[in-house]
Design a protein around this motif. Structure first.
Motif, PDB file in Angstrom:
ATOM      1  N   ASP A 108       0.826  -1.209   0.000  1.00 47.07           N
ATOM      2  CA  ASP A 108       0.000   0.000   0.000  1.00 47.07           C
ATOM      3  C   ASP A 108       0.862   1.262   0.000  1.00 47.07           C
ATOM      4  O   ASP A 108       0.587   2.217  -0.700  1.00 47.07           O
ATOM      5  CB  ASP A 108      -0.933   0.010   1.215  1.00 47.07           C
ATOM      6  N   ASP A 109       1.928   1.220   0.804  1.00 48.80           N
ATOM      7  CA  ASP A 109       2.784   2.406   0.923  1.00 48.80           C
ATOM      8  C   ASP A 109       3.925   2.405  -0.090  1.00 48.80           C
ATOM      9  O   ASP A 109       4.611   3.407  -0.243  1.00 48.80           O
ATOM     10  CB  ASP A 109       3.367   2.500   2.338  1.00 48.80           C
ATOM     11  N   PHE A 110       4.146   1.282  -0.754  1.00 47.16           N
ATOM     12  CA  PHE A 110       5.261   1.148  -1.684  1.00 47.16           C
ATOM     13  C   PHE A 110       6.593   1.498  -1.006  1.00 47.16           C
ATOM     14  O   PHE A 110       7.367   2.311  -1.502  1.00 47.16           O
ATOM     15  CB  PHE A 110       5.028   1.976  -2.957  1.00 47.16           C
ATOM     16  N   HIS A 189       6.757   9.523   0.581  1.00 49.74           N
ATOM     17  CA  HIS A 189       7.578   9.589  -0.624  1.00 49.74           C
ATOM     18  C   HIS A 189       8.092  11.001  -0.888  1.00 49.74           C
ATOM     19  O   HIS A 189       9.102  11.175  -1.555  1.00 49.74           O
ATOM     20  CB  HIS A 189       6.788   9.067  -1.832  1.00 49.74           C
ATOM     21  N   LYS A 190       7.356  12.004  -0.416  1.00 51.53           N
ATOM     22  CA  LYS A 190       7.795  13.390  -0.567  1.00 51.53           C
ATOM     23  C   LYS A 190       7.923  14.012   0.814  1.00 51.53           C
ATOM     24  O   LYS A 190       7.043  13.843   1.647  1.00 51.53           O
ATOM     25  CB  LYS A 190       6.756  14.197  -1.349  1.00 51.53           C
ATOM     26  N   PRO A 220       6.101  -0.636  -8.819  1.00 51.98           N
ATOM     27  CA  PRO A 220       5.588  -1.924  -9.300  1.00 51.98           C
ATOM     28  C   PRO A 220       6.670  -2.690 -10.065  1.00 51.98           C
ATOM     29  O   PRO A 220       7.468  -2.087 -10.788  1.00 51.98           O
ATOM     30  CB  PRO A 220       4.452  -1.525 -10.253  1.00 51.98           C
ATOM     31  N   LEU A 221       6.689  -3.993  -9.879  1.00 50.73           N
ATOM     32  CA  LEU A 221       7.666  -4.833 -10.582  1.00 50.73           C
ATOM     33  C   LEU A 221       7.356  -4.805 -12.083  1.00 50.73           C
ATOM     34  O   LEU A 221       6.228  -5.097 -12.493  1.00 50.73           O
ATOM     35  CB  LEU A 221       7.550  -6.265 -10.069  1.00 50.73           C
ATOM     36  N   THR A 289       5.995  -3.144 -19.434  1.00 52.19           N
ATOM     37  CA  THR A 289       4.966  -4.121 -19.787  1.00 52.19           C
ATOM     38  C   THR A 289       5.461  -4.923 -20.991  1.00 52.19           C
ATOM     39  O   THR A 289       6.320  -4.474 -21.745  1.00 52.19           O
ATOM     40  CB  THR A 289       3.651  -3.418 -20.179  1.00 52.19           C
ATOM     41  N   LYS A 291       4.135  -5.602 -23.869  1.00 46.71           N
ATOM     42  CA  LYS A 291       3.960  -4.943 -25.175  1.00 46.71           C
ATOM     43  C   LYS A 291       4.880  -3.738 -25.319  1.00 46.71           C
ATOM     44  O   LYS A 291       5.385  -3.460 -26.402  1.00 46.71           O
ATOM     45  CB  LYS A 291       2.497  -4.536 -25.360  1.00 46.71           C
TER      46      LYS A 291
ATOM     47  N   LYS B 243      -4.873   1.742  -6.492  1.00 51.65           N
ATOM     48  CA  LYS B 243      -4.163   0.505  -6.090  1.00 51.65           C
ATOM     49  C   LYS B 243      -4.196  -0.517  -7.208  1.00 51.65           C
ATOM     50  O   LYS B 243      -3.213  -1.217  -7.461  1.00 51.65           O
ATOM     51  CB  LYS B 243      -4.830  -0.104  -4.850  1.00 51.65           C
ATOM     52  N   PHE B 246      -1.572   0.279  -9.894  1.00 48.75           N
ATOM     53  CA  PHE B 246      -0.215  -0.090  -9.482  1.00 48.75           C
ATOM     54  C   PHE B 246      -0.073  -1.609  -9.426  1.00 48.75           C
ATOM     55  O   PHE B 246       0.946  -2.165  -9.824  1.00 48.75           O
ATOM     56  CB  PHE B 246       0.128   0.528  -8.131  1.00 48.75           C
ATOM     57  N   GLY B 249       0.906  -3.445 -12.368  1.00 50.44           N
ATOM     58  CA  GLY B 249       2.276  -3.285 -12.843  1.00 50.44           C
ATOM     59  C   GLY B 249       2.508  -1.999 -13.621  1.00 50.44           C
ATOM     60  O   GLY B 249       3.559  -1.840 -14.244  1.00 50.44           O
ATOM     61  N   VAL B 250       1.557  -1.088 -13.567  1.00 47.55           N
ATOM     62  CA  VAL B 250       1.723   0.186 -14.276  1.00 47.55           C
ATOM     63  C   VAL B 250       2.268   1.236 -13.301  1.00 47.55           C
ATOM     64  O   VAL B 250       1.704   1.424 -12.220  1.00 47.55           O
ATOM     65  CB  VAL B 250       0.375   0.663 -14.868  1.00 47.55           C
ATOM     66  N   LEU B 251       3.367   1.884 -13.679  1.00 46.99           N
ATOM     67  CA  LEU B 251       3.871   3.021 -12.909  1.00 46.99           C
ATOM     68  C   LEU B 251       3.497   4.282 -13.681  1.00 46.99           C
ATOM     69  O   LEU B 251       4.166   4.650 -14.645  1.00 46.99           O
ATOM     70  CB  LEU B 251       5.387   2.937 -12.734  1.00 46.99           C
ATOM     71  N   ALA B 295      -0.360   0.055 -24.720  1.00 47.44           N
ATOM     72  CA  ALA B 295      -0.497  -1.152 -23.901  1.00 47.44           C
ATOM     73  C   ALA B 295      -0.788  -0.793 -22.443  1.00 47.44           C
ATOM     74  O   ALA B 295      -1.623  -1.419 -21.788  1.00 47.44           O
ATOM     75  CB  ALA B 295       0.778  -1.992 -23.997  1.00 47.44           C
ATOM     76  N   GLU B 296      -0.104   0.253 -21.956  1.00 48.17           N
ATOM     77  CA  GLU B 296      -0.319   0.632 -20.550  1.00 48.17           C
ATOM     78  C   GLU B 296      -1.720   1.210 -20.343  1.00 48.17           C
ATOM     79  O   GLU B 296      -2.324   0.998 -19.293  1.00 48.17           O
ATOM     80  CB  GLU B 296       0.754   1.622 -20.095  1.00 48.17           C
ATOM     81  N   ARG B 298      -4.419   0.355 -22.014  1.00 43.15           N
ATOM     82  CA  ARG B 298      -5.358  -0.775 -21.991  1.00 43.15           C
ATOM     83  C   ARG B 298      -5.342  -1.464 -20.629  1.00 43.15           C
ATOM     84  O   ARG B 298      -6.378  -1.797 -20.050  1.00 43.15           O
ATOM     85  CB  ARG B 298      -5.004  -1.777 -23.096  1.00 43.15           C
ATOM     86  N   ARG B 299      -4.129  -1.655 -20.127  1.00 42.35           N
ATOM     87  CA  ARG B 299      -4.002  -2.339 -18.846  1.00 42.35           C
ATOM     88  C   ARG B 299      -4.585  -1.499 -17.704  1.00 42.35           C
ATOM     89  O   ARG B 299      -5.243  -2.020 -16.799  1.00 42.35           O
ATOM     90  CB  ARG B 299      -2.525  -2.619 -18.594  1.00 42.35           C
ATOM     91  N   ARG B 350       1.741   6.416   1.220  1.00 41.39           N
ATOM     92  CA  ARG B 350       0.773   6.371   0.129  1.00 41.39           C
ATOM     93  C   ARG B 350      -0.513   5.644   0.495  1.00 41.39           C
ATOM     94  O   ARG B 350      -1.603   6.075   0.129  1.00 41.39           O
ATOM     95  CB  ARG B 350       1.412   5.710  -1.093  1.00 41.39           C
ATOM     96  N   GLY B 351      -0.391   4.558   1.245  1.00 39.06           N
ATOM     97  CA  GLY B 351      -1.561   3.772   1.600  1.00 39.06           C
ATOM     98  C   GLY B 351      -2.505   4.459   2.579  1.00 39.06           C
ATOM     99  O   GLY B 351      -3.613   3.980   2.820  1.00 39.06           O
ATOM    100  N   HIS B 376      -1.379  14.792  -5.333  1.00 36.65           N
ATOM    101  CA  HIS B 376      -0.488  13.791  -5.883  1.00 36.65           C
ATOM    102  C   HIS B 376      -0.626  12.475  -5.118  1.00 36.65           C
ATOM    103  O   HIS B 376       0.221  12.114  -4.311  1.00 36.65           O
ATOM    104  CB  HIS B 376       0.939  14.313  -5.834  1.00 36.65           C
ATOM    105  N   ASP B 379       2.318   9.856  -4.784  1.00 36.24           N
ATOM    106  CA  ASP B 379       3.358   9.938  -3.770  1.00 36.24           C
ATOM    107  C   ASP B 379       2.813  10.422  -2.430  1.00 36.24           C
ATOM    108  O   ASP B 379       3.577  10.883  -1.591  1.00 36.24           O
ATOM    109  CB  ASP B 379       4.560  10.772  -4.251  1.00 36.24           C
TER     110      ASP B 379
END
Lengths: 462, 462
Positions: A108-110, A189-190, A220-221, A289, A291, B243, B246, B249-251, B295-296, B298-299, B350-351, B376, B379
């Motif tokens: 949640d907090d990354f 984060h800030k 995110p991985l 990603t 693609k 959430k 993220f 896997g999208v940043l 692609a991002e 769409r995801r 963030r959470g 924001h 962050d």
């Protein structure tokens, strides 16, 4: 007279044995020898080694050390290349390896919250299990610790896209000489309240305090990655190839290069997926990603083809690992040329890498030695290996002379004598060629603010 | 007795008029009034304003100022929100706006070298013309300067992917009180020699020295971007939506949110592309190669749909600008609720953003005031606007009381009283609630190293 304790007295030994019971305090010569060196080969025997398991022990210890004017050397896995962890004035080495808990990996907090002795690859694996990513990856990532990485501001392969270790530090809990505990930053984060002390601790090489808890930022991985190994006729073409990739708008996650002598050294023992006439190579990785990666690979390949490479291999997964095996084989392969090397890590403005490598080759020739250059082209960080035979006195002397010239060459190009290893003992005498008298005095004064008695990692000329 | 010069004497005036000829020195009350305030509304008249055009002038000036114990306030466009540039003790304001040259935007080194008075958007445009990218983008980017951005460690929309201003600083040339010039860092992307002084200057709010030249890191300009504006039934769903993005896997390059009251305020005057029943919204942007972005998106859309939004608009180019117009309209729209606001910028893990926003709403209710939250999310940096009528005394008092409670709420969640604005004058009294006595003392001692007479931006409680 030295301002430091001249030795470890019986009373000192009793204090340490009491504070760090069982095998938490090492006093035997065999035990101490293990902690006398790091990967630089520099060596000095400590008077004692202690292994704290709690912050409270670290506090008691640093209260005592400050009163006793005891030189203190923080240490984790000892993978440093410049002798930063070597107890050059004797004193007490503090091994942080027993403070090795991953306290939180938070989706949640990354953020991840860890003790300093956690091996960085273990942290990365714990993150990956939750689809999270801690990007900094020094070459030592499988054996070095997050505490050591932050203390040295470790770099690595992926700095070109993701930055270096300091860019990922959100919070540091540290104990200062005298035992005060600082909680700098945290899970936000800030944060722009006050001076950024936590970033000052990153890269301070144990001169300000000892870390007891660290909070790092996660993202995110990335879902996918792919790599390209591409050979060129000459070094200049390889530099053009890298430029073409960046010009095409691709920011690779890694952008490594190797020169002709490096390729030759690998070929002396291994088959590699490079054309026979390759005299330089790039190894690039993109991530994101699936693609996005596919699109970036196509674009990268097109950009590289415009520079007429002699060979190109693209791979992901196990195929990519085979390409990265080439990169991993550089260091062991280099010893096929000569049994010893001086391994430096200059950094220059990115556009000057070709010029710096050519100059390093010239310097090698002038000193009758083979010089291999490879490393992190994307951020201008060149590993210069000066190969020699340590049993031949004039080769040793030539290697050291050549190293001095390499450092001055880097500085003359507007570069630095260390992109990621630090200066420690082995480059201490060059620090004053890079930094001004004013800068050195300011740094000494800042260290004095944290450590008025100068007990933290002394004797490193910084 | 104050340690500072009690006033500007005739001799002082003559010195300044001589060093800064023609209109380089402002002494008239009308002229000085222009430099008395920043965007916080805080106000204090300086005794003089000077406008250096060269480093040599800055050196001479700071030599004089140190001898004369003259309070010095660096300033650029005065867009700061907390009074950091306000000359609270009188003294001399130094406007850096005439040092406004872009000295180099380099496609080989991936750096830009600029004087501090360059407007950040102008730097970004000069970079974009060469397909290069300087990512930090505070909301003030079109009017604020790179010098001001680095002095305050400005944040902005894209910090979630690209980090804040300090992460992009490679080199700083600064002049210290007394006239010494420091050249910290440079064009090398990696450098670990000595303590990281340049990062200490980033975010130091003019307390350590005055910048005269800045080197920042660049990356390839992303080819494409796309944005998504998505409405939700309630705040909790919007948090779940972020959430989900993220987790997929999208940043995102930007991840903004706005709460129900903010949406209502915009609707009071504008049609917006959000369903009528949207009580919370996210505005997300992704960037990269065109195919990667496709692609991002769409995801991201799939991830958001899993949380059952009430509306979703996707756009790139002009369509995306229309979505971002919604974000840009927040600040002017807020005044439809009440003529005045206290605009704070807490940051939390963030959470905890959902919890912090709910708490801010409760605090508003308890004080009889409407509170808007937006900002924001990516962050954890929340802009909390406490709306009130400045002509109604008890509303002003309630707003200030509510602000105090909001700050304490942020701290109780492990957050900070400022994610990007800084503390300046308006938050000075809260700094000691966030930072420990030890941290404050260390920061004061570090500032003393650079500025022994305390002439740089004094009176800010930090």
């Amino acid at each position: 007279m030295s301002k430091y304790a001249p030795s470890l007295t019986k009373a000192h030994q009793a204090f340490l044995s009491d504070l760090f019971p069982h095998d938490g305090c090492v006093l035997s010569p065999e035990g101490l020898a293990v902690f006398s060196a790091d990967a630089s080969g520099e060596r000095a025997m400590p008077w004692a080694v202690v292994r704290p398991e709690t912050r409270e022990q670290v506090q008691e210890f640093l209260k005592w050390a400050d009163v006793e004017r005891m030189p203190i050397y923080g240490r984790a896995r000892g993978t440093g290349r410049v002798g930063s962890a070597v107890p050059s004035l004797g004193g007490v080495v503090v091994s942080m390896l027993r403070m090795n808990q991953i306290l939180d990996v938070n989706e949640d907090d990354f953020v991840a919250v860890v003790q300093p002795g956690v091996v960085t690859a273990d942290l990365q694996a714990a993150c990956a299990a939750k689809q999270l990513f801690y990007p900094p990856d020094p070459a030592s990532v499988k054996i070095s610790t997050i505490g050591g990485n932050i203390a040295t501001c470790a770099g690595g392969l992926k700095a070109v896209k993701y930055g270096v270790t300091r860019d990922w530090v959100l919070g540091i809990e540290a104990v200062l000489p005298g035992g005060r505990v600082l909680h700098m930053g945290g899970r936000s984060h800030k944060d722009v309240v006050g001076l950024d002390l936590k970033r000052l601790f990153a890269g301070s090489n144990g001169t300000l305090g000892l870390f007891t808890e660290l909070t790092v930022k996660l993202i995110p991985l990335p879902e996918a990655s792919a790599s390209v190994l591409v050979g060129f006729f000459d070094l200049a073409s390889s530099m053009e190839g890298a430029k073409a990739v960046f010009r095409a708008g691709v920011l690779p996650a890694a952008c490594e290069f190797m020169d002709g002598p490096t390729i030759q050294a690998i070929r002396m023992g291994d088959d590699i997926p490079l054309a026979d006439d390759a005299q330089a190579a790039l190894l690039l990785m993109v991530d994101g990603t699936q693609k996005g990666v596919d699109a970036e690979v196509r674009r990268m390949v097109a950009a590289l083809e415009s520079v007429h490479p002699v060979s190109m291999e693209v791979g992901s997964g196990a195929e990519a690992e085979a390409l990265w095996d080439v990169r991993r084989s550089i260091s062991p392969s280099s010893f096929r040329i000569k049994p010893d090397k001086l391994a430096e890590d200059i950094s220059v403005p990115r556009g000057s890498v070709g010029q710096a490598v050519a100059a390093a080759h010239d310097i090698g020739r002038e000193h009758g030695l083979q010089v291999l250059c490879f490393g992190h082209l994307g951020d201008g960080n060149i590993h210069v290996s000066i190969m020699h035979d340590g049993a031949v006195q004039n080769e040793v002397e030539s290697a050291h002379l050549a190293k001095d010239v390499v450092f001055r060459m880097a500085l003359s190009l507007g570069g630095t004598i260390s992109g990621e290893h630090g200066t420690g003992l082995t480059k201490a005498s060059f620090v004053s060629e890079q930094l001004s008298v004013d800068e050195l005095q300011l740094m000494a004064d800042i260290r004095h603010v944290f450590d008025p008695n100068g007990i933290m990692n002394p004797g490193k000329g910084l």
